[in-house]
Design a protein around this motif. Structure first.
Motif, short mmCIF file in Angstrom:
data_model
loop_
_atom_site.label_atom_id
_atom_site.label_comp_id
_atom_site.label_asym_id
_atom_site.label_seq_id
_atom_site.Cartn_x
_atom_site.Cartn_y
_atom_site.Cartn_z
N CYS A 61 -28.89 6.96 -11.23
CA CYS A 61 -28.50 7.37 -9.87
C CYS A 61 -29.58 6.97 -8.87
O CYS A 61 -29.30 6.40 -7.81
CB CYS A 61 -28.26 8.87 -9.79
SG CYS A 61 -26.77 9.46 -10.60
N ARG A 62 -30.82 7.29 -9.22
CA ARG A 62 -31.94 6.98 -8.34
C ARG A 62 -32.02 5.49 -8.06
O ARG A 62 -32.17 5.06 -6.92
CB ARG A 62 -33.25 7.47 -8.94
CG ARG A 62 -34.46 7.14 -8.10
CD ARG A 62 -35.78 7.31 -8.89
NE ARG A 62 -36.90 6.87 -8.13
CZ ARG A 62 -37.28 5.59 -7.96
NH1 ARG A 62 -36.59 4.63 -8.52
NH2 ARG A 62 -38.32 5.27 -7.24
N GLU A 63 -31.94 4.69 -9.10
CA GLU A 63 -32.08 3.24 -8.95
C GLU A 63 -30.95 2.65 -8.10
O GLU A 63 -31.20 1.79 -7.25
CB GLU A 63 -32.11 2.55 -10.33
CG GLU A 63 -33.34 2.89 -11.15
CD GLU A 63 -34.65 2.37 -10.56
OE1 GLU A 63 -34.62 1.47 -9.69
OE2 GLU A 63 -35.71 2.86 -10.98
N VAL A 64 -29.73 3.10 -8.32
CA VAL A 64 -28.60 2.58 -7.55
C VAL A 64 -28.69 3.05 -6.10
O VAL A 64 -28.44 2.28 -5.16
CB VAL A 64 -27.25 2.97 -8.20
CG1 VAL A 64 -26.07 2.60 -7.31
CG2 VAL A 64 -27.12 2.29 -9.57
N LEU A 65 -29.08 4.30 -5.90
CA LEU A 65 -29.23 4.84 -4.55
C LEU A 65 -30.33 4.07 -3.80
O LEU A 65 -30.11 3.59 -2.69
CB LEU A 65 -29.55 6.32 -4.60
CG LEU A 65 -29.56 7.03 -3.26
CD1 LEU A 65 -28.99 8.43 -3.42
CD2 LEU A 65 -30.94 7.12 -2.68
#
Length: 130
Positions: free
Chosen positions: A99-103
């Motif tokens: 989630c963090r990486e995509v966000l």
């Protein structure tokens, strides 16, 4: 396109979302960030700020809905990401890092110049207070 090795060793490939989808995520994030208190003396690495930021993001239905639209263009271990991607217990530890990486991958292009301006303003304020 960016490839990231996640904590389990799984491979996440991030493909930038179309502008409209990334902008929707960006706006959802901005809406949540607006509620967070940031002052000139605060370091962005402050653990409490990071906790507040993470909790705001994962508890926001608006962010998570927009994030899942962006996930559709990414792969996890070579497979398109779906809600089933993180169903296995061993994959669940990869969910928040993914989630963090995509966000970040989709929002950072919007925020780069703003973050630079905030950093410059913070440095100026620190220099003035000395």
């Amino acid at each position: 396109m960016k490839t990231i090795n996640l904590p389990s060793g799984a491979e996440l490939v991030i493909q930038l979302a179309p502008f409209a989808d990334a902008d929707r995520l960006n706006k959802a994030v901005a809406k949540e960030l607006k509620a967070l208190k940031i002052d000139a003396q605060m370091e962005l690495e402050d653990p409490n700020f990071i906790k507040d930021l993470v909790c705001a993001a994962i508890s926001s239905d608006e962010i998570m809905t927009a994030l899942w639209v962006c996930f559709k263009r990414c792969t996890y271990n070579g497979q398109k990401i779906s809600v089933d991607s993180f169903e296995p217990e061993e994959a669940r530890g990869d969910y928040y890092p993914a989630c963090r990486e995509v966000l970040v991958g989709n929002c950072l292009p919007f925020f780069k110049s703003l973050l630079s301006q905030l950093k410059d303003a913070s440095l100026e304020k620190k220099a003035e207070s000395k």
